[in-house]
Design an enzyme around this catalytic site. Structure first.
Site, PDB file in Angstrom:
ATOM      1  CE  LYS A  30      -3.567  -0.423  -0.425  1.00 11.20           C
ATOM      2  NZ  LYS A  30      -4.218  -0.704  -1.736  1.00 11.20           N
ATOM      3  N   GLY A  32       1.787   2.714  -3.139  1.00 14.57           N
ATOM      4  CA  GLY A  32       1.770   3.222  -4.508  1.00 14.57           C
ATOM      5  C   GLY A  32       2.066   2.144  -5.528  1.00 14.57           C
ATOM      6  CG  HIS A  96       4.254  -6.205  -1.301  1.00  8.83           C
ATOM      7  ND1 HIS A  96       4.317  -4.920  -1.803  1.00  8.83           N
ATOM      8  CD2 HIS A  96       2.967  -6.613  -1.460  1.00  8.83           C
ATOM      9  CE1 HIS A  96       3.106  -4.571  -2.237  1.00  8.83           C
ATOM     10  NE2 HIS A  96       2.291  -5.573  -2.050  1.00  8.83           N
ATOM     11  NE  ARG A 118       0.561   6.749   0.202  1.00  9.70           N
ATOM     12  CZ  ARG A 118      -0.700   6.355   0.062  1.00  9.70           C
ATOM     13  NH1 ARG A 118      -0.972   5.051  -0.040  1.00  9.70           N
ATOM     14  NH2 ARG A 118      -1.680   7.238   0.017  1.00  9.70           N
ATOM     15  CB  SER A 126      -3.150   3.033   2.186  1.00  5.49           C
ATOM     16  OG  SER A 126      -3.569   2.480   0.962  1.00  5.49           O
ATOM     17  CE1 TYR A 184       0.985   7.032  -4.479  1.00  7.47           C
ATOM     18  CE2 TYR A 184       0.713   8.825  -2.893  1.00  7.47           C
ATOM     19  CZ  TYR A 184       0.184   7.966  -3.843  1.00  7.47           C
ATOM     20  OH  TYR A 184      -1.150   8.041  -4.159  1.00  7.47           O
ATOM     21  NE  ARG A 249      -8.045   5.031   1.526  1.00  9.06           N
ATOM     22  CZ  ARG A 249      -8.038   6.163   2.212  1.00  9.06           C
ATOM     23  NH1 ARG A 249      -9.169   6.804   2.463  1.00  9.06           N
ATOM     24  NH2 ARG A 249      -6.908   6.669   2.655  1.00  9.06           N
ATOM     25  CE  LYS A 250     -10.661  10.398   1.279  1.00 10.25           C
ATOM     26  NZ  LYS A 250     -10.566  11.241   2.506  1.00 10.25           N
ATOM     27  N   GLY A 251      -5.567   8.010  -2.737  1.00  6.94           N
ATOM     28  CA  GLY A 251      -4.229   8.263  -3.245  1.00  6.94           C
ATOM     29  C   GLY A 251      -3.679   9.613  -2.827  1.00  6.94           C
TER      30      GLY A 251
END
Length: 283
Positions: A30, A32, A96, A118, A126, A184, A249-251
């Site tokens: 989560k 990016g 990951h 990020r 997130s 990010y 979602r929003k980012g």
């Protein structure tokens, strides 16, 4: 999930044979990941003259369906999966895993590794939203508190976030031609500069003609959260039993301020200051 990741990492370490032209997209969960995958796919697809036609991969599949995870999709059941569908060059994978988990496998390989980092607090929020979405439960503050404690103690799937970030940060300092460290927040604030930086690293730089014709902006628009989330393939399909819509979602940068308490903020900031001290890596 922990079981799958554990065996996926072990099987990868036992069986993966890198090729010099491989591209590996890496991230802490989560951070990016979906965006990085989409941008990389779009950069490579443009070389096939598929920047905007109906056959573009991103119009028919989710970025996670196009770029599989080593430990989740490919090596979760076997150390010798069938890689026949990756016969084209370059092969494009994702993970990951921290770089330390891949070091022995990749130490002699000149393959390209792109890591997106990020802000940890946004990553936590997130992950919280994502976890609630895939388990189809309401946002639970107790779950957030539990995840916060796991983040601070480093007891999460892929290990402490500070060790994860530092592994790729040090890798990029040791060999900037092998590891590209991206942030990010910079991708959000200076998207044109960052996608050109990514293209240069992947040895597929934009030509002057492409820049003048608007190719950079076309790719950014194609890969935008607004556009990807509106595509039919990301509204009604799944990958690994996860609804594609849950990857979007929003980012936003700084959304953590709407959910974390000042005490949580201070605790994470103190950990970051302590663990990253002297590394040159800052948030």
């Amino acid at each position: 999930m922990t079981y799958i990741v554990f065996w996926g990492v072990l099987n990868f370490q036992r069986g993966f044979q890198p090729q010099d032209t491989d591209i590996i997209l890496a991230s802490f969960p989560k951070s990016g990941t979906t965006w990085l995958k989409a941008l990389t796919v779009a950069l490579l697809e443009r070389l096939k003259n598929r920047s905007s036609d109906d056959h573009h991969l991103l119009l028919s599949d989710n970025p996670h369906g196009i770029v599989p995870f080593f430990e989740i999709d490919m090596y979760n059941e076997s150390s010798s999966p069938d890689l026949a569908k990756f016969s084209s060059f370059p092969r494009l994978f994702s993970t990951h895993m921290p770089l330390t988990a891949m070091h022995e496998i990749l130490k002699e390989s000149p393959c390209k590794i792109v890591y997106v980092c990020r802000d940890v607090k946004d990553t936590l929020i997130s992950l919280w939203f994502f976890g609630c979405a895939i388990h189809k439960i309401e946002l639970d503050k107790n779950l957030l508190e539990s995840m916060f404690k796991s983040f601070c103690s480093g007891t999460v799937y892929y290990g402490p976030f500070w060790e994860h970030h530092l592994s790729y940060w040090k890798g990029s300092l040791e060999n900037h031609n092998h590891v590209l460290f991206m942030r990010y927040e910079e991708m959000k604030s200076k998207p044109r500069d960052q996608i050109k930086r990514l293209a240069d690293f992947l040895d597929c730089p934009f030509t002057k003609e492409e820049e003048e014709s608007g190719s950079v902006d076309q790719i950014l628009d194609l890969c935008s959260l607004r556009n990807l989330s509106s595509l039919e393939v990301n509204k009604a399909h799944k990958t690994n039993n996860v609804d594609h819509k849950n990857y979007f979602r929003k980012g936003e940068v700084g959304d953590w301020k709407n959910y974390l308490t000042p005490e949580m903020e201070n605790k994470i900031d103190m950990i970051i200051q302590e663990k990253l001290q002297g590394s040159g890596l800052k948030f």
